[in-house]
Design a protein around this motif. Structure first.
Motif, PDB file in Angstrom:
ATOM      1  N   THR A 257     -75.343 116.423 -70.036  1.00  0.00           N
ATOM      2  CA  THR A 257     -76.452 117.160 -70.645  1.00  0.00           C
ATOM      3  C   THR A 257     -77.034 116.396 -71.828  1.00  0.00           C
ATOM      4  N   VAL A 258     -76.184 115.741 -72.591  1.00  0.00           N
ATOM      5  CA  VAL A 258     -76.655 114.956 -73.741  1.00  0.00           C
ATOM      6  C   VAL A 258     -77.258 113.638 -73.278  1.00  0.00           C
ATOM      7  N   TRP A 259     -76.676 113.022 -72.229  1.00  0.00           N
ATOM      8  CA  TRP A 259     -77.264 111.798 -71.698  1.00  0.00           C
ATOM      9  C   TRP A 259     -78.662 112.075 -71.148  1.00  0.00           C
ATOM     10  N   HIS A 260     -78.897 113.266 -70.632  1.00  0.00           N
ATOM     11  CA  HIS A 260     -80.238 113.634 -70.191  1.00  0.00           C
ATOM     12  C   HIS A 260     -81.198 113.624 -71.372  1.00  0.00           C
ATOM     13  N   GLU A 261     -80.762 114.163 -72.490  1.00  0.00           N
ATOM     14  CA  GLU A 261     -81.604 114.123 -73.688  1.00  0.00           C
ATOM     15  C   GLU A 261     -81.905 112.685 -74.088  1.00  0.00           C
ATOM     16  N   LEU A 284     -62.378 114.890 -76.615  1.00  0.00           N
ATOM     17  CA  LEU A 284     -62.081 113.896 -77.649  1.00  0.00           C
ATOM     18  C   LEU A 284     -63.351 113.101 -77.890  1.00  0.00           C
ATOM     19  N   LEU A 285     -63.932 113.251 -79.076  1.00  0.00           N
ATOM     20  CA  LEU A 285     -65.197 112.608 -79.405  1.00  0.00           C
ATOM     21  C   LEU A 285     -64.943 111.287 -80.121  1.00  0.00           C
ATOM     22  N   THR A 286     -65.357 110.184 -79.515  1.00  0.00           N
ATOM     23  CA  THR A 286     -65.160 108.856 -80.097  1.00  0.00           C
ATOM     24  C   THR A 286     -66.308 108.538 -81.056  1.00  0.00           C
ATOM     25  N   ASP A 287     -65.974 108.370 -82.316  1.00  0.00           N
ATOM     26  CA  ASP A 287     -66.973 108.052 -83.330  1.00  0.00           C
ATOM     27  C   ASP A 287     -67.475 106.617 -83.137  1.00  0.00           C
ATOM     28  N   HIS A 288     -68.761 106.396 -83.450  1.00  0.00           N
ATOM     29  CA  HIS A 288     -69.336 105.048 -83.332  1.00  0.00           C
ATOM     30  C   HIS A 288     -68.989 104.169 -84.521  1.00  0.00           C
ATOM     31  N   GLU A 289     -68.628 104.765 -85.636  1.00  0.00           N
ATOM     32  CA  GLU A 289     -68.333 103.989 -86.840  1.00  0.00           C
ATOM     33  C   GLU A 289     -67.105 103.107 -86.609  1.00  0.00           C
ATOM     34  N   GLY A 290     -67.222 101.848 -86.961  1.00  0.00           N
ATOM     35  CA  GLY A 290     -66.097 100.928 -86.859  1.00  0.00           C
ATOM     36  C   GLY A 290     -65.883 100.341 -85.478  1.00  0.00           C
ATOM     37  N   VAL A 291     -66.773 100.640 -84.538  1.00  0.00           N
ATOM     38  CA  VAL A 291     -66.671 100.087 -83.189  1.00  0.00           C
ATOM     39  C   VAL A 291     -67.884  99.202 -82.941  1.00  0.00           C
ATOM     40  N   PRO A 306     -75.651 106.683 -83.752  1.00  0.00           N
ATOM     41  CA  PRO A 306     -75.427 107.778 -84.713  1.00  0.00           C
ATOM     42  C   PRO A 306     -76.040 109.102 -84.234  1.00  0.00           C
ATOM     43  N   TRP A 307     -77.231 109.029 -83.648  1.00  0.00           N
ATOM     44  CA  TRP A 307     -77.874 110.241 -83.140  1.00  0.00           C
ATOM     45  C   TRP A 307     -77.051 110.855 -82.021  1.00  0.00           C
ATOM     46  N   MET A 308     -76.570 110.043 -81.088  1.00  0.00           N
ATOM     47  CA  MET A 308     -75.798 110.564 -79.970  1.00  0.00           C
ATOM     48  C   MET A 308     -74.476 111.173 -80.422  1.00  0.00           C
ATOM     49  N   THR A 309     -73.809 110.503 -81.360  1.00  0.00           N
ATOM     50  CA  THR A 309     -72.563 111.068 -81.879  1.00  0.00           C
ATOM     51  C   THR A 309     -72.795 112.458 -82.447  1.00  0.00           C
ATOM     52  N   GLN A 310     -73.886 112.597 -83.209  1.00  0.00           N
ATOM     53  CA  GLN A 310     -74.189 113.894 -83.805  1.00  0.00           C
ATOM     54  C   GLN A 310     -74.578 114.918 -82.746  1.00  0.00           C
ATOM     55  N   ARG A 311     -75.310 114.483 -81.726  1.00  0.00           N
ATOM     56  CA  ARG A 311     -75.688 115.421 -80.669  1.00  0.00           C
ATOM     57  C   ARG A 311     -74.451 115.926 -79.926  1.00  0.00           C
ATOM     58  N   PHE A 312     -73.519 115.037 -79.622  1.00  0.00           N
ATOM     59  CA  PHE A 312     -72.281 115.482 -78.995  1.00  0.00           C
ATOM     60  C   PHE A 312     -71.553 116.472 -79.898  1.00  0.00           C
ATOM     61  N   ARG A 313     -71.475 116.145 -81.172  1.00  0.00           N
ATOM     62  CA  ARG A 313     -70.785 117.015 -82.125  1.00  0.00           C
ATOM     63  C   ARG A 313     -71.460 118.386 -82.177  1.00  0.00           C
ATOM     64  N   ASP A 314     -72.788 118.389 -82.250  1.00  0.00           N
ATOM     65  CA  ASP A 314     -73.523 119.654 -82.337  1.00  0.00           C
ATOM     66  C   ASP A 314     -73.354 120.498 -81.078  1.00  0.00           C
ATOM     67  N   GLU A 315     -73.442 119.864 -79.916  1.00  0.00           N
ATOM     68  CA  GLU A 315     -73.350 120.605 -78.659  1.00  0.00           C
ATOM     69  C   GLU A 315     -71.931 121.114 -78.403  1.00  0.00           C
TER      70      GLU A 315
END
Length: 370
Positions: A257-261, A284-291, A306-315
């Motif tokens: 659903t987020v990849w569609h966005e 398990l949400l993998t953060d982008h920071e440090g990768v 950063p936007w995608m990480t936040q969208r996953f977190r929000d959803e």
């Protein structure tokens, strides 16, 4: 050995295990026709239709029917027996020649059907397992379960995150970690991301027409995302049938659903609907920071991470899904993930008990084995 025209096997099959299947196979070998009656009460956690479908899949040469039986069990009360028999006879209308059980109450059950009782493995020597034991400890009883029951009981853990944040690495590492525990865990599996394979196929098809094509030349339509989501669900369902009590998924249909966005913009209600058809238990949400971002030929969105990480977190938050964020170096992330998965397993399966036997009336509990 005497054969019978129409045999009956009756039980809760909550859930069905090797003892149940042995009983059914024994009965099927001795009958021209066999009916398996699955009786479930409304308080039980596994739906009746699921148990009927599981028994149909494992025993394709018999007739399986289901009935809701919310009458408490009291083997010493004739009126209670009469009430149960009314339920049984409504579901099984054909005359019964033989009743196959592994229970002391089998004689009375067969008498009430006007049939002969065939007792099978009363002492449970061939398959030392019970429905109570499975509900209490599915892991310890895993080897006694067939594929459909395993698929329903498997705890599904999803690793999801933005591009190049280590979801595949983590899913594979988690599967290897639990495999090393041995026993029922040795078959732990992980499910690759279907969207990635789909994307690679699109790029390959484009290059057949235009050899110089790059990933940024690939275009998606909204209608493709339900296809990806369905395929992801099917992959998971197949893997859950033959693995351990936990399955690790590199993304899932919810992540789609987020990849569609990300690729189309906005939501596709059909993808949301497909995402809700499969039960997952932990994300398990993998953060982008440090990768570090690695362009492997199928990525072009470093600035969007950063936007995608936040969208996953929000959803994940909006939909009430249980999730844990993985941060830091890989070893730290793996340790955090294992702790979260172990906590999920330690919670148990929380399967409701069957209807209780009446107390204070001299009632004899109906054995739970079958």
């Amino acid at each position: 050995m005497k054969r019978y025209g129409h045999g009956l096997v009756l039980g809760k099959f909550y859930p069905p295990h090797a003892g149940h299947h042995h009983l059914v196979r024994t009965a099927a070998d001795r009958c021209e026709r066999l009916t398996v009656l699955v009786c479930a009460s409304s308080v039980e956690s596994i739906p009746l239709r699921e148990r009927v479908h599981w028994m149909e899949e494992v025993h394709q040469d018999v007739r399986v029917v289901g009935a809701v039986d919310d009458i408490p069990v009291d083997l010493d009360d004739p009126a209670v027996w009469d009430a149960h028999m009314a339920v049984f006879r409504e579901a099984v209308t054909r005359p019964v020649d033989a009743v196959f059980t592994s229970e002391p109450y089998g004689d009375e059950l067969a008498r009430r059907f006007g049939a002969e009782h065939i007792c099978v493995d009363l002492d449970r020597t061939l398959f030392p397992v019970s429905g109570t034991a499975v509900r209490k400890d599915p892991v310890g009883c895993w080897d006694f379960l067939e594929k459909p029951a395993r698929a329903w009981l498997t705890r599904r853990v999803v690793v999801l995150g933005a591009e190049s944040t280590g979801t595949t690495t983590m899913a594979r590492a988690l599967a290897e970690h639990y495999q090393r525990r041995g026993g029922p865990w040795s078959g732990t599996r992980w499910v690759p991301e279907c969207g990635r394979d789909y994307s690679a196929g699109k790029l390959a098809s484009l290059r057949e027409k235009w050899p110089e094509a790059q990933w940024e030349d690939v275009e998606f339509t909204s209608d493709e995302f339900p296809v990806i989501a369905r395929r992801q669900n099917r992959r998971e369902n197949r893997a859950a049938r033959s693995g351990s009590p936990v399955l690790f998924c590199d993304t899932d249909s919810f992540a789609t659903t987020v990849w569609h966005e990300r690729y189309i913009g906005g939501r596709n209600p059909l993808v949301d609907e497909i995402a809700d058809r499969v039960t997952h238990h932990l994300w398990l949400l993998t953060d982008h920071e440090g990768v570090a971002f690695e362009d492997d030929g199928l990525r072009d969105g470093e600035e969007l991470r950063p936007w995608m990480t936040q969208r996953f977190r929000d959803e994940l938050t909006r939909t009430g899904r249980t999730f844990v964020e993985l941060t830091g170096p890989h070893e730290q992330r793996l340790a955090t993930a294992v702790a979260a998965v172990d906590a999920l397993i330690d919670e148990g399966w929380d399967l409701a008990d069957p209807l209780p036997t009446p107390c204070g009336r001299g009632g004899t509990p109906m054995p739970e084995r079958r």
